[in-house]
Scaffold this motif. Sequence first.
Motif, PDB file in Angstrom:
ATOM      1  N   MET A  14      10.157  12.305   2.535  1.00 18.34           N
ATOM      2  CA  MET A  14       8.795  12.820   2.751  1.00 18.34           C
ATOM      3  C   MET A  14       8.064  11.913   3.727  1.00 18.34           C
ATOM      4  SD  MET A  14       5.832  13.366  -0.023  1.00 18.34           S
ATOM      5  CE  MET A  14       5.059  14.945   0.006  1.00 18.34           C
ATOM      6  N   HIS A  15       7.508  12.490   4.750  1.00 17.97           N
ATOM      7  CA  HIS A  15       6.784  11.730   5.762  1.00 17.97           C
ATOM      8  C   HIS A  15       5.297  11.973   5.582  1.00 17.97           C
ATOM      9  CE1 HIS A  15      10.425  10.495   7.775  1.00 17.97           C
ATOM     10  NE2 HIS A  15      10.857  11.739   7.654  1.00 17.97           N
ATOM     11  N   LEU A  16       4.715  11.302   4.617  1.00 19.00           N
ATOM     12  CA  LEU A  16       3.302  11.446   4.311  1.00 19.00           C
ATOM     13  C   LEU A  16       2.476  10.864   5.454  1.00 19.00           C
ATOM     14  CD1 LEU A  16       1.378  12.349   2.027  1.00 19.00           C
ATOM     15  CD2 LEU A  16       1.426   9.987   1.220  1.00 19.00           C
ATOM     16  N   GLU A  17       1.573  11.656   6.016  1.00 16.84           N
ATOM     17  CA  GLU A  17       0.778  11.214   7.160  1.00 16.84           C
ATOM     18  C   GLU A  17      -0.689  11.002   6.832  1.00 16.84           C
ATOM     19  OE1 GLU A  17       1.459  14.024  10.286  1.00 16.84           O
ATOM     20  OE2 GLU A  17       3.473  13.266  10.669  1.00 16.84           O
ATOM     21  N   LEU A  18      -1.190  11.610   5.778  1.00 19.34           N
ATOM     22  CA  LEU A  18      -2.592  11.502   5.406  1.00 19.34           C
ATOM     23  C   LEU A  18      -2.688  11.224   3.919  1.00 19.34           C
ATOM     24  CD1 LEU A  18      -5.654  11.945   5.917  1.00 19.34           C
ATOM     25  CD2 LEU A  18      -5.250  14.375   5.533  1.00 19.34           C
ATOM     26  N   LEU A  19      -3.471  10.214   3.556  1.00 23.55           N
ATOM     27  CA  LEU A  19      -3.634   9.861   2.149  1.00 23.55           C
ATOM     28  C   LEU A  19      -5.077   9.457   1.911  1.00 23.55           C
ATOM     29  CD1 LEU A  19      -2.368   9.365  -0.644  1.00 23.55           C
ATOM     30  CD2 LEU A  19      -1.830   7.044   0.131  1.00 23.55           C
ATOM     31  N   SER A  20      -5.695  10.076   0.925  1.00 21.12           N
ATOM     32  CA  SER A  20      -7.067   9.739   0.554  1.00 21.12           C
ATOM     33  C   SER A  20      -7.074   9.115  -0.832  1.00 21.12           C
ATOM     34  CB  SER A  20      -7.945  10.987   0.562  1.00 21.12           C
ATOM     35  OG  SER A  20      -9.255  10.644   0.168  1.00 21.12           O
ATOM     36  N   LEU A  21      -7.462   7.844  -0.882  1.00 23.25           N
ATOM     37  CA  LEU A  21      -7.553   7.121  -2.147  1.00 23.25           C
ATOM     38  C   LEU A  21      -8.992   6.638  -2.376  1.00 23.25           C
ATOM     39  CD1 LEU A  21      -4.272   5.040  -1.910  1.00 23.25           C
ATOM     40  CD2 LEU A  21      -4.721   6.961  -3.427  1.00 23.25           C
ATOM     41  N   GLY A  22      -9.929   7.361  -1.815  1.00 24.12           N
ATOM     42  CA  GLY A  22     -11.332   6.997  -1.953  1.00 24.12           C
ATOM     43  C   GLY A  22     -11.846   7.222  -3.362  1.00 24.12           C
ATOM     44  N   ASP A  23     -12.962   6.556  -3.667  1.00 22.17           N
ATOM     45  CA  ASP A  23     -13.645   6.709  -4.957  1.00 22.17           C
ATOM     46  C   ASP A  23     -12.771   6.324  -6.147  1.00 22.17           C
ATOM     47  OD1 ASP A  23     -16.239   7.693  -4.086  1.00 22.17           O
ATOM     48  OD2 ASP A  23     -15.146   9.472  -3.439  1.00 22.17           O
ATOM     49  N   ASN A  24     -12.096   5.203  -6.031  1.00 20.96           N
ATOM     50  CA  ASN A  24     -11.310   4.663  -7.126  1.00 20.96           C
ATOM     51  C   ASN A  24     -11.764   3.236  -7.389  1.00 20.96           C
ATOM     52  OD1 ASN A  24      -9.199   6.715  -7.961  1.00 20.96           O
ATOM     53  ND2 ASN A  24      -9.004   6.746  -5.744  1.00 20.96           N
ATOM     54  N   LYS A  25     -10.965   2.483  -8.089  1.00 15.46           N
ATOM     55  CA  LYS A  25     -11.294   1.087  -8.384  1.00 15.46           C
ATOM     56  C   LYS A  25     -10.205   0.172  -7.840  1.00 15.46           C
ATOM     57  CE  LYS A  25     -13.862   2.319 -12.502  1.00 15.46           C
ATOM     58  NZ  LYS A  25     -13.938   2.228 -13.961  1.00 15.46           N
ATOM     59  N   LEU A  26      -9.682   0.520  -6.676  1.00 12.83           N
ATOM     60  CA  LEU A  26      -8.568  -0.221  -6.101  1.00 12.83           C
ATOM     61  C   LEU A  26      -9.030  -1.553  -5.513  1.00 12.83           C
ATOM     62  CD1 LEU A  26      -6.791   2.746  -4.336  1.00 12.83           C
ATOM     63  CD2 LEU A  26      -6.207   1.717  -6.537  1.00 12.83           C
ATOM     64  N   THR A  27      -8.171  -2.559  -5.650  1.00 10.39           N
ATOM     65  CA  THR A  27      -8.400  -3.873  -5.061  1.00 10.39           C
ATOM     66  C   THR A  27      -7.243  -4.182  -4.133  1.00 10.39           C
ATOM     67  OG1 THR A  27      -7.230  -5.033  -6.826  1.00 10.39           O
ATOM     68  CG2 THR A  27      -9.600  -4.657  -7.158  1.00 10.39           C
ATOM     69  N   VAL A  28      -7.346  -5.250  -3.372  1.00 17.24           N
ATOM     70  CA  VAL A  28      -6.275  -5.636  -2.453  1.00 17.24           C
ATOM     71  C   VAL A  28      -4.952  -5.798  -3.202  1.00 17.24           C
ATOM     72  CG1 VAL A  28      -5.465  -7.476  -0.942  1.00 17.24           C
ATOM     73  CG2 VAL A  28      -7.804  -6.656  -0.759  1.00 17.24           C
ATOM     74  N   ALA A  29      -4.991  -6.372  -4.378  1.00 15.58           N
ATOM     75  CA  ALA A  29      -3.774  -6.627  -5.158  1.00 15.58           C
ATOM     76  C   ALA A  29      -3.060  -5.342  -5.577  1.00 15.58           C
ATOM     77  CB  ALA A  29      -4.117  -7.454  -6.390  1.00 15.58           C
ATOM     78  N   THR A  30      -3.763  -4.238  -5.642  1.00 14.17           N
ATOM     79  CA  THR A  30      -3.155  -2.988  -6.109  1.00 14.17           C
ATOM     80  C   THR A  30      -2.534  -2.146  -5.005  1.00 14.17           C
ATOM     81  OG1 THR A  30      -5.238  -1.787  -5.921  1.00 14.17           O
ATOM     82  CG2 THR A  30      -4.776  -2.829  -8.039  1.00 14.17           C
ATOM     83  N   LEU A  31      -2.653  -2.575  -3.745  1.00 12.12           N
ATOM     84  CA  LEU A  31      -2.229  -1.733  -2.620  1.00 12.12           C
ATOM     85  C   LEU A  31      -0.797  -1.968  -2.130  1.00 12.12           C
ATOM     86  CD1 LEU A  31      -5.505  -1.771  -0.509  1.00 12.12           C
ATOM     87  CD2 LEU A  31      -4.730  -0.057  -2.143  1.00 12.12           C
ATOM     88  N   GLU A  32      -0.068  -2.863  -2.718  1.00 17.62           N
ATOM     89  CA  GLU A  32       1.294  -3.192  -2.278  1.00 17.62           C
ATOM     90  C   GLU A  32       2.206  -1.966  -2.136  1.00 17.62           C
ATOM     91  OE1 GLU A  32       4.065  -5.493  -0.618  1.00 17.62           O
ATOM     92  OE2 GLU A  32       2.063  -6.149  -1.167  1.00 17.62           O
ATOM     93  N   PRO A  33       2.142  -0.971  -3.032  1.00 19.68           N
ATOM     94  CA  PRO A  33       3.013   0.205  -2.884  1.00 19.68           C
ATOM     95  C   PRO A  33       2.814   0.969  -1.577  1.00 19.68           C
ATOM     96  CG  PRO A  33       2.159   0.103  -5.110  1.00 19.68           C
ATOM     97  CD  PRO A  33       1.423  -0.945  -4.317  1.00 19.68           C
ATOM     98  N   LEU A  34       1.717   0.754  -0.883  1.00 20.66           N
ATOM     99  CA  LEU A  34       1.494   1.449   0.385  1.00 20.66           C
ATOM    100  C   LEU A  34       2.518   1.069   1.449  1.00 20.66           C
ATOM    101  CD1 LEU A  34      -2.396   1.362   0.726  1.00 20.66           C
ATOM    102  CD2 LEU A  34      -0.949   3.254  -0.044  1.00 20.66           C
ATOM    103  N   THR A  35       3.215  -0.050   1.303  1.00 18.56           N
ATOM    104  CA  THR A  35       4.213  -0.463   2.292  1.00 18.56           C
ATOM    105  C   THR A  35       5.321   0.571   2.438  1.00 18.56           C
ATOM    106  OG1 THR A  35       5.467  -1.726   0.662  1.00 18.56           O
ATOM    107  CG2 THR A  35       3.807  -2.923   1.933  1.00 18.56           C
ATOM    108  N   ARG A  36       5.543   1.378   1.424  1.00 22.56           N
ATOM    109  CA  ARG A  36       6.583   2.414   1.472  1.00 22.56           C
ATOM    110  C   ARG A  36       6.164   3.627   2.282  1.00 22.56           C
ATOM    111  NH1 ARG A  36       6.773   1.383  -4.387  1.00 22.56           N
ATOM    112  NH2 ARG A  36       5.727   3.377  -4.619  1.00 22.56           N
ATOM    113  N   LEU A  37       4.887   3.717   2.618  1.00 19.63           N
ATOM    114  CA  LEU A  37       4.363   4.900   3.312  1.00 19.63           C
ATOM    115  C   LEU A  37       4.293   4.649   4.813  1.00 19.63           C
ATOM    116  CD1 LEU A  37       1.549   5.791   0.774  1.00 19.63           C
ATOM    117  CD2 LEU A  37       3.914   6.602   0.831  1.00 19.63           C
ATOM    118  N   THR A  38       5.421   4.443   5.404  1.00 20.36           N
ATOM    119  CA  THR A  38       5.506   4.024   6.805  1.00 20.36           C
ATOM    120  C   THR A  38       5.091   5.102   7.804  1.00 20.36           C
ATOM    121  OG1 THR A  38       7.846   4.626   6.855  1.00 20.36           O
ATOM    122  CG2 THR A  38       7.308   2.338   6.314  1.00 20.36           C
ATOM    123  N   SER A  39       4.954   6.343   7.381  1.00 18.09           N
ATOM    124  CA  SER A  39       4.560   7.423   8.284  1.00 18.09           C
ATOM    125  C   SER A  39       3.055   7.691   8.290  1.00 18.09           C
ATOM    126  CB  SER A  39       5.276   8.721   7.901  1.00 18.09           C
ATOM    127  OG  SER A  39       6.666   8.566   8.013  1.00 18.09           O
TER     128      SER A  39
END
Length: 85
Positions: A14-39
């Motif tokens: 899957m080549h995900l090109e657009l992702l909206s994660l707004g309006d959450n409680k995310l911090t820098v420490a929680t974003l590591e899984p984004l490295t898999r979304l290379t597209s």
Amino acid sequence: CLNNLDGLSVPEEMHLELLSLGDNKLTVATLEPLTRLTSLIALSLDHNRLETFPPVLATLTHLRYLYLDNNRLDSIKGDVLPHLN
């Protein structure tokens, strides 16, 4: 409302090109899984709890649009992501 991305599962084909994660409680420490979304081309992280620029975003070389408004960021170095519009 998300506190982390531990359950983020994106198949390799899957080549995900657009992702909206707004309006959450995310911090820098929680974003590591984004490295898999290379597209990713566009990423919205507005209205979260980011206090510093997420270094993981530098690995997303296709990223062109990044939305970080309404977080707790004071500043971002201009050369962190030269490929952004």
